[in-house]
Design an enzyme around this catalytic site. Structure first.
Site, PDB file in Angstrom:
ATOM      1  N   ASP A  46     -46.178 -45.119 -23.484  1.00  0.00           N
ATOM      2  CA  ASP A  46     -44.975 -44.446 -23.978  1.00  0.00           C
ATOM      3  C   ASP A  46     -44.904 -44.350 -25.505  1.00  0.00           C
ATOM      4  O   ASP A  46     -44.028 -43.674 -26.039  1.00  0.00           O
ATOM      5  CB  ASP A  46     -43.724 -45.182 -23.484  1.00  0.00           C
ATOM      6  CG  ASP A  46     -43.428 -44.902 -22.015  1.00  0.00           C
ATOM      7  OD1 ASP A  46     -44.281 -44.289 -21.347  1.00  0.00           O
ATOM      8  OD2 ASP A  46     -42.353 -45.309 -21.538  1.00  0.00           O
ATOM      9  N   HIS A  75     -50.771 -29.854  11.784  1.00  0.00           N
ATOM     10  CA  HIS A  75     -49.554 -29.228  12.310  1.00  0.00           C
ATOM     11  C   HIS A  75     -48.899 -30.189  13.294  1.00  0.00           C
ATOM     12  O   HIS A  75     -49.593 -30.744  14.147  1.00  0.00           O
ATOM     13  CB  HIS A  75     -49.918 -27.921  13.027  1.00  0.00           C
ATOM     14  CG  HIS A  75     -48.764 -27.291  13.739  1.00  0.00           C
ATOM     15  ND1 HIS A  75     -47.774 -26.596  13.071  1.00  0.00           N
ATOM     16  CD2 HIS A  75     -48.417 -27.280  15.057  1.00  0.00           C
ATOM     17  CE1 HIS A  75     -46.890 -26.162  13.946  1.00  0.00           C
ATOM     18  NE2 HIS A  75     -47.245 -26.573  15.155  1.00  0.00           N
ATOM     19  N   SER A 130     -41.572 -48.268 -24.627  1.00  0.00           N
ATOM     20  CA  SER A 130     -40.360 -47.574 -25.073  1.00  0.00           C
ATOM     21  C   SER A 130     -39.115 -48.308 -24.580  1.00  0.00           C
ATOM     22  O   SER A 130     -39.198 -49.188 -23.728  1.00  0.00           O
ATOM     23  CB  SER A 130     -40.356 -46.147 -24.514  1.00  0.00           C
ATOM     24  OG  SER A 130     -40.306 -46.196 -23.098  1.00  0.00           O
ATOM     25  N   GLY A 181     -32.041 -39.842 -15.034  1.00  0.00           N
ATOM     26  CA  GLY A 181     -30.633 -39.523 -14.772  1.00  0.00           C
ATOM     27  C   GLY A 181     -30.436 -38.994 -13.360  1.00  0.00           C
ATOM     28  O   GLY A 181     -29.513 -39.402 -12.645  1.00  0.00           O
ATOM     29  N   ARG A 188     -36.037 -41.828 -23.817  1.00  0.00           N
ATOM     30  CA  ARG A 188     -36.522 -43.134 -24.252  1.00  0.00           C
ATOM     31  C   ARG A 188     -37.181 -42.993 -25.614  1.00  0.00           C
ATOM     32  O   ARG A 188     -37.733 -41.945 -25.935  1.00  0.00           O
ATOM     33  CB  ARG A 188     -37.489 -43.711 -23.215  1.00  0.00           C
ATOM     34  CG  ARG A 188     -36.775 -43.923 -21.878  1.00  0.00           C
ATOM     35  CD  ARG A 188     -37.615 -44.602 -20.845  1.00  0.00           C
ATOM     36  NE  ARG A 188     -38.166 -45.874 -21.245  1.00  0.00           N
ATOM     37  CZ  ARG A 188     -37.542 -47.055 -21.126  1.00  0.00           C
ATOM     38  NH1 ARG A 188     -36.314 -47.116 -20.649  1.00  0.00           N
ATOM     39  NH2 ARG A 188     -38.148 -48.165 -21.496  1.00  0.00           N
TER      40      ARG A 188
END
Ligand SMILES: Cc1cc2nc3c(=O)[nH]c(=O)nc-3n(C[C@H](O)[C@H](O)[C@H](O)COP(=O)(O)OP(=O)(O)OC[C@H]3O[C@@H](n4cnc5c(N)ncnc54)[C@H](O)[C@@H]3O)c2cc1C
Length: 488
Positions: A332, A466, A163, A203, A290
């Site tokens: 993609d 822990h 993409s 973004g 994209r």
């Protein structure tokens, strides 16, 4: 390992990104002769313009943020002198270059023949490669000849062309003031102010990076919340964390127009409240998604088309095979439920290579693929959001815990939360949603929990170390299993 210098490989892969090179590696490891055609560099978007350089930069950003935290919370009298962008870029690019060499070496070791050039389908089994060809095949006649080479794939062709960044109508990236995520990597320096358009993962990551580097950042997202595909609580906590860091987050807002000035942009934004605001910034970074790369791929010659959005849709998702038998698709180029993520493309590559080798293969379980945003704070999730689970008619139990409710969360002091969505009455875990520091590393156990259809009681049997941040995950499962220790 099998090396094949003929133009009739078993498998021909078009595109050497994560989807394509992983398909080639797995197919070769299964004894198939593989040609991988790449017009640029193997590694693709993820390695050269996506995951790796952006995460290298975000690591530097974390170090910068750590200086402020050291000073403000821990009495460490440190100050930030300056950020040497050229030095940052040099380290980032060295990491990319070493990974690139690594991918090339893996392909060579596996016996994959890598051909450099632009490929296009000429039929259901045939591909033409044009360009200044370099060819990794031992003894290939002319290793750098511009020209045309024709290939016939005996078993199948894999489309993995990936993409490229999308933009909005009327918004033309010039690489300087209006930029894409690609341009942002190769900019000559860091801007003092940025308007980021698009509140998805890319973004948000760039907004976070630039804020850490001292820029004034405005983040504009048209949907009513940032990372809109995530659980609403993830968006809420992320928004809170970004705002606390001084990022002006404007969700439900629209870019009305943008004027390109000599040294930046002046944009008008319609806010969620219906006000019109003018934002001036040195750079407008367009991160609105994209689009699949199919131009010039010759789909029609093979009898294929794209859907309305440009994706190549498999006719059979279990084999990721198109309507033309023997032509598969990964990465993609696939529409949802594929996720536009590198690790999803690795899973798709394994599936396709094993299918082509005649092995039984299971479809990709997209619901169990983790999704991460590497901002500060980070988000990481797997499975269904609460709203998605309810929309599917599932009765659910939900438990949420702030990360600061465990000691290690207080040490980090960055807020955050754990949220688990499970079928009501102790049933299957449907989704896990995390916000906070290091949650990108914490999601791994939850992807197994969701992927293995575990129930809270299965998880509650196991002890978390822990003190750790992941104790909060354990505590939420204890509560859902009716054995909560620190939650009322
Ligand atoms: C800024 C950014 C950050 C990202 N961060 C992450 C992240 O943190 N984690 C994550 O999982 N994903 C991330 N992604 C997404 C990830 O990069 C993509 O999902 C992944 O690269 C898709 O792989 P692909 O193989 O489908 O395509 P690509 O990686 O795009 O590769 C396609 C390749 O095909 C080649 N090609 C195209 N057409 C032809 C042709 N006709 N002939 C020969 N070669 C051709 C191209 O040159 C390219 O190398 C990020 C993306 C961006 C932009």
């Amino acid at each position: 390992m099998s090396t094949q210098a003929t133009n009739t490989p078993d498998v021909l892969v078009i595109g050497g990104g994560t989807g394509g090179y992983a398909t080639a590696l797995r197919a070769a490891s299964l004894g198939l002769g593989v040609v991988l055609v790449e017009r640029d560099k193997v590694g693709g978007t993820c390695l050269h313009r996506g995951c790796i350089p952006s995460k290298a930069m975000l690591h530097a950003a974390e170090l910068v943020d750590g200086i402020a935290e050291a000073r403000e919370r821990w009495g460490v009298k440190a100050t930030l002198d300056s950020v040497d962008w050229a030095a940052l870029v040099a380290t980032r690019d060295d990491i990319v270059a070493r990974n690139h060499k690594g991918v090339e070496a893996h392909l060579a070791h596996a016996g994959v023949r890598v051909v450099r050039g632009r490929a296009r389908l000429t039929g259901p089994r045939t591909v033409r490669v044009e360009g200044a060809l370099t060819d990794s095949a031992p003894g290939a006649p002319d290793r750098s000849a511009p020209g045309v080479h024709d290939f016939t794939a005996r078993r199948g062709i894999v489309l993995a062309t990936g993409s490229h960044p999308r933009t909005l109508p009327g918004l033309v990236p010039d690489g300087r003031r209006v930029v894409t995520s690609d341009d942002a990597l190769f900019a000559p320096g860091l801007p003092a102010s940025v308007l980021v358009l698009g509140g998805g993962a890319i973004g948000v990551e760039y907004a976070s990076f630039h804020r850490s580097m001292g820029a004034e950042v405005t983040l504009v997202e048209a949907a009513e919340r940032i990372v809109p595909l995530e659980d609403a609580d993830v968006s809420r906590h992320l928004t809170r964390g970004l705002k606390k860091r001084g990022i002006d987050v404007q969700a439900g807002a629209r870019l009305l127009d943008a004027d390109v000035l000599e040294n930046g942009v002046r944009a008008r934004v319609r806010t969620a409240r219906g006000e019109t605001r003018t934002v001036e910034a040195e750079r407008l970074l367009v991160a609105v998604g994209r689009a699949p790369v199919t131009e010039g791929l010759g789909l029609a010659a093979a009898g294929l088309t794209t859907d309305g959005r440009g994706f190549v849709v498999p006719a059979d998702w279990k084999r990721l095979e198109t309507a033309v038998p023997g032509i598969h698709v990964v990465g993609d180029l696939l529409p949802p439920p594929s996720l536009g993520l590198a690790h999803a493309s690795f899973a798709e590559a394994l599936l396709v290579a094993e299918t082509l080798a005649g092995l039984p293969s299971a479809p990709v379980d997209y619901a169990a693929v983790p999704r991460v945003t590497y901002s500060a704070p980070q988000t990481a999730s797997v499975g269904l959001s609460e709203a998605e689970a309810r929309a599917r008619g599932r009765a659910v139990d939900v438990d949420t815990m702030p990360l600061t409710a465990v000691a290690k969360g207080m040490v980090h002091g960055q807020g955050g939360m754990v949220k688990v969505v499970a079928e009501a009455g102790g049933g299957q875990v449907l989704g896990v949603h995390l916000v906070g520091p290091h949650v990108s590393e914490m999601i791994a156990e939850s992807q197994l929990i969701v992927g293995w259809d575990a129930e809270p009681s299965d998880v509650a049997r196991h002890v978390h170390a822990h003190p750790t941040l992941s104790e909060a995950v354990g505590e939420v499962f204890l509560t859902l299993a009716g054995r909560g220790l620190h939650q009322q």
